[in-house]
Design an enzyme around this catalytic site. Structure first.
Site, PDB file in Angstrom:
ATOM      1  N   ARG A  50      45.328  23.783  49.869  1.00  0.00           N
ATOM      2  CA  ARG A  50      45.480  24.882  50.829  1.00  0.00           C
ATOM      3  C   ARG A  50      44.452  24.781  51.962  1.00  0.00           C
ATOM      4  O   ARG A  50      44.753  25.074  53.121  1.00  0.00           O
ATOM      5  CB  ARG A  50      45.326  26.222  50.101  1.00  0.00           C
ATOM      6  CG  ARG A  50      45.508  27.415  51.028  1.00  0.00           C
ATOM      7  CD  ARG A  50      45.646  28.694  50.226  1.00  0.00           C
ATOM      8  NE  ARG A  50      45.961  29.826  51.055  1.00  0.00           N
ATOM      9  CZ  ARG A  50      45.188  30.921  51.146  1.00  0.00           C
ATOM     10  NH1 ARG A  50      44.058  30.986  50.458  1.00  0.00           N
ATOM     11  NH2 ARG A  50      45.548  31.913  51.912  1.00  0.00           N
ATOM     12  N   HIS A  99      53.280  25.563  46.749  1.00  0.00           N
ATOM     13  CA  HIS A  99      53.088  26.742  45.896  1.00  0.00           C
ATOM     14  C   HIS A  99      53.602  26.504  44.472  1.00  0.00           C
ATOM     15  O   HIS A  99      53.852  27.446  43.742  1.00  0.00           O
ATOM     16  CB  HIS A  99      53.767  27.973  46.522  1.00  0.00           C
ATOM     17  CG  HIS A  99      53.054  28.488  47.744  1.00  0.00           C
ATOM     18  ND1 HIS A  99      53.515  29.535  48.501  1.00  0.00           N
ATOM     19  CD2 HIS A  99      51.896  28.096  48.342  1.00  0.00           C
ATOM     20  CE1 HIS A  99      52.684  29.756  49.514  1.00  0.00           C
ATOM     21  NE2 HIS A  99      51.698  28.897  49.437  1.00  0.00           N
TER      22      HIS A  99
HETATM   23  C1  HEM Z   1      55.028  28.908  54.538  1.00  0.00           C
HETATM   24  C2  HEM Z   1      54.074  29.766  54.797  1.00  0.00           C
HETATM   25  C3  HEM Z   1      52.944  30.052  53.828  1.00  0.00           C
HETATM   26  C4  HEM Z   1      52.483  31.275  53.513  1.00  0.00           C
HETATM   27  C5  HEM Z   1      52.964  32.613  54.077  1.00  0.00           C
HETATM   28  C6  HEM Z   1      51.442  31.093  52.531  1.00  0.00           C
HETATM   29  C7  HEM Z   1      50.702  32.126  51.979  1.00  0.00           C
HETATM   30  C8  HEM Z   1      49.839  31.992  50.917  1.00  0.00           C
HETATM   31  C9  HEM Z   1      49.142  33.082  50.285  1.00  0.00           C
HETATM   32  C10 HEM Z   1      49.220  34.543  50.695  1.00  0.00           C
HETATM   33  C11 HEM Z   1      48.431  32.560  49.256  1.00  0.00           C
HETATM   34  C12 HEM Z   1      47.526  33.327  48.295  1.00  0.00           C
HETATM   35  C13 HEM Z   1      46.180  33.579  48.971  1.00  0.00           C
HETATM   36  C14 HEM Z   1      45.297  34.518  48.190  1.00  0.00           C
HETATM   37  O1  HEM Z   1      45.725  35.081  47.183  1.00  0.00           O
HETATM   38  O2  HEM Z   1      44.125  34.708  48.582  1.00  0.00           O
HETATM   39  C15 HEM Z   1      48.669  31.138  49.245  1.00  0.00           C
HETATM   40  C16 HEM Z   1      48.130  30.253  48.338  1.00  0.00           C
HETATM   41  C17 HEM Z   1      48.317  28.899  48.390  1.00  0.00           C
HETATM   42  N1  HEM Z   1      48.944  28.194  49.394  1.00  0.00           N
HETATM   43 FE1  HEM Z   1      50.149  28.967  50.802  1.00  0.00          FE
HETATM   44  N2  HEM Z   1      51.300  29.771  52.268  1.00  0.00           N
HETATM   45  C18 HEM Z   1      52.191  29.075  53.051  1.00  0.00           C
HETATM   46  C19 HEM Z   1      52.315  27.699  53.125  1.00  0.00           C
HETATM   47  C20 HEM Z   1      51.528  26.811  52.439  1.00  0.00           C
HETATM   48  C21 HEM Z   1      51.477  25.392  52.682  1.00  0.00           C
HETATM   49  C22 HEM Z   1      52.248  24.668  53.793  1.00  0.00           C
HETATM   50  C23 HEM Z   1      50.607  24.855  51.778  1.00  0.00           C
HETATM   51  C24 HEM Z   1      50.151  23.438  51.605  1.00  0.00           C
HETATM   52  C25 HEM Z   1      50.830  22.386  52.031  1.00  0.00           C
HETATM   53  C26 HEM Z   1      50.140  25.952  50.954  1.00  0.00           C
HETATM   54  C27 HEM Z   1      49.318  25.823  49.862  1.00  0.00           C
HETATM   55  C28 HEM Z   1      48.875  26.875  49.089  1.00  0.00           C
HETATM   56  C29 HEM Z   1      48.213  26.702  47.812  1.00  0.00           C
HETATM   57  C30 HEM Z   1      48.020  25.386  47.097  1.00  0.00           C
HETATM   58  C31 HEM Z   1      47.843  27.973  47.382  1.00  0.00           C
HETATM   59  C32 HEM Z   1      47.042  28.334  46.125  1.00  0.00           C
HETATM   60  C33 HEM Z   1      45.570  28.284  46.472  1.00  0.00           C
HETATM   61  C34 HEM Z   1      44.623  28.569  45.332  1.00  0.00           C
HETATM   62  O3  HEM Z   1      45.046  28.820  44.211  1.00  0.00           O
HETATM   63  O4  HEM Z   1      43.395  28.540  45.575  1.00  0.00           O
HETATM   64  N3  HEM Z   1      50.688  27.123  51.402  1.00  0.00           N
HETATM   65  N4  HEM Z   1      49.516  30.821  50.278  1.00  0.00           N
END
Ligand code: HEM
Ligand SMILES: *[C@@H]1O[C@H](CO)[C@@H](O)[C@H](O)[C@H]1NC(C)=O
Ligand SMILES: *[C@@H]1O[C@H](CO)[C@@H](O)[C@H](O)[C@H]1NC(C)=O
Ligand SMILES: *[C@@H]1O[C@H](CO)[C@@H](O)[C@H](O)[C@H]1NC(C)=O
Length: 334
Positions: free
Chosen positions: A69, A200
């Site tokens: 992320r 995700h």
């Molecule tokens: C499409 C639009 C996207 C939205 C709206 C979004 C939104 C989010 C949100 C709200 C979280 C949780 C954050 C929290 O609880 O503090 C999250 C976690 C995460 N996102 Fe996204 N995301 C998107 C796209 C992506 C992309 C493109 C990637 C990587 C290529 C990604 C990788 C991740 C990962 C791996 C997590 C988990 C992080 C952790 O556990 O520390 N996301 N995302």
């Protein structure tokens, strides 16, 4: 010209000379990225990054997701330039404290530690953004996902912008059209949105990022109808409506194979078990829904396409030559 000069430089085999040459030479500064960019100047680089990521994940499984992320949030805001890693200063409010990143992005210390190790072997040679790019790739690989070769030679940015992070990063509660528009403005298409959202399949989200789906969805007085009732019950237990104290509690983005980088994310969406509104929204558009269906049935196509879209992500708005620098520490400019 560049092709001609590489072998000549190799004759000298003096890293300091090579570095000085690169930094002062405008044409070399504009070269394309290269798989072997640090082959002569920092041979142990990829091993140092791999071991550092491996140890961080061994200590805390979720770190794989956090590093992936972090790379996304770096690249999506004014390009891949490690601007996300810059601490605030007296005259610059950076990205770490922007709304999408503050108390949300983890893993800065992992990159800082790997950078410190790299500095021991190859001082002032490898950019923080290249280290983060490799770390994200290794995080996927070590979670059971796909390997892809990473081209190197990016330079670290000279500034960061809180406002840019607030404006450019996607929100989990904005409509799919808005999210797609943000991706389109950076050169991605709908397929990239669907494919990269597959990230995700690992990691977690805090209650506040999906809580409005659980009790009073958009003022209806009821939960989000597109949320699987079994998952709904679990999430209501984790994130009770009464308590704001649980807003930072975590739920897995993929509740079936939480730490495994696989195509379960898409199977979950078909099962109405996407965690974020923005995840489940991929089923609300016939074009993206048909891609979700495809990836849920074709794990190999997902791994192949994910690698391709990650390469695209890692090349967004990169800096070379005088436009950037090789930071000594990732948290501050030299
Ligand atoms: C499409 C639009 C996207 C939205 C709206 C979004 C939104 C989010 C949100 C709200 C979280 C949780 C954050 C929290 O609880 O503090 C999250 C976690 C995460 N996102 Fe996204 N995301 C998107 C796209 C992506 C992309 C493109 C990637 C990587 C290529 C990604 C990788 C991740 C990962 C791996 C997590 C988990 C992080 C952790 O556990 O520390 N996301 N995302
Ligand atoms: C290991 O993970 C914990 C959180 O689970 C964290 O507090 C700690 O700093 C990590 N240790 C190292 C050496 O990374
Ligand atoms: C979606 O984008 C439109 C057009 O830019 C904007 O007016 C609207 O406020 C956005 N919606 C959300 C929820 O962000
Ligand atoms: C559908 O979702 C439920 C609740 O998350 C889960 O228990 C079940 O295994 C899922 N079914 C499939 C086929 O993935």
């Amino acid at each position: 010209m560049v092709e001609l000069q590489r072998p000549i430089i190799a004759h000298f085999a003096i890293p300091v000379f090579f570095l000085a040459f690169c930094m002062s030479h405008p044409l070399l500064g504009q070269t394309q990225l290269d798989y072997n960019f640090y082959a002569k100047t920092c041979p142990p680089l990829e091993r140092i990054v791999r071991v550092g990521v491996w140890m961080a994940i061994k200590n805390e499984t979720r770190m794989a997701a956090s590093l992936l992320r972090m790379h996304f949030h770096d690249c999506f805001v004014n390009g891949c330039d490690a601007s996300l890693l810059l601490d605030d200063t007296a005259d610059m409010t950076g990205e770490k404290n922007s709304l999408p990143n503050r108390n949300s992005v983890n893993g800065y210390e992992v990159i800082d530690n790997i950078k410190a190790d790299v500095e021991k072997y190859c001082p002032l040679t490898v950019s923080c953004v290249d280290i983060l790019t490799l770390a994200a790739r290794d995080a996927v690989l070590l979670s059971g996902g796909q390997y892809w070769p990473v081209q190197l030679g990016r330079r670290d940015g000279m500034s960061a912008s809180e406002q840019a992070a607030n404006q450019q990063l996607p929100s989990p509660i904005e409509p799919l059209e808005n999210i797609t528009a943000k991706f389109t403005s950076k050169g991605f298409d709908m397929k990239d949105v669907v494919v990269l959202s597959g990230a995700h399949t690992i990691g977690s989200a805090q209650c506040f990022t999906f809580k409005r789906r659980l009790f009073d969805f958009k003022g209806s007085g009821k939960p989000d109808p597109t949320l699987n009732s079994f998952l709904l019950q679990n999430l209501q237990n984790t994130c009770p409506s009464s308590s704001d104290g649980t807003n930072s509690k975590l739920a897995p983005l993929d509740s079936v194979t939480t730490n495994q980088f696989d195509n379960m994310y898409y199977k979950n969406l078909i099962n109405n078990s996407g965690l974020l509104e923005s995840d489940q929204a991929l089923m609300g558009d016939s074009n993206s829904a048909s891609m979700v269906d495809y990836y849920s049935k074709n794990p190999f196509m997902f791994t192949r396409d994910f690698a391709a879209s990650m390469v695209k992500l890692s090349n967004v708005g990169i800096l070379t030559g005088q436009n950037g620098q090789i930071r000594k520490k990732c948290g501050s400019l030299n």
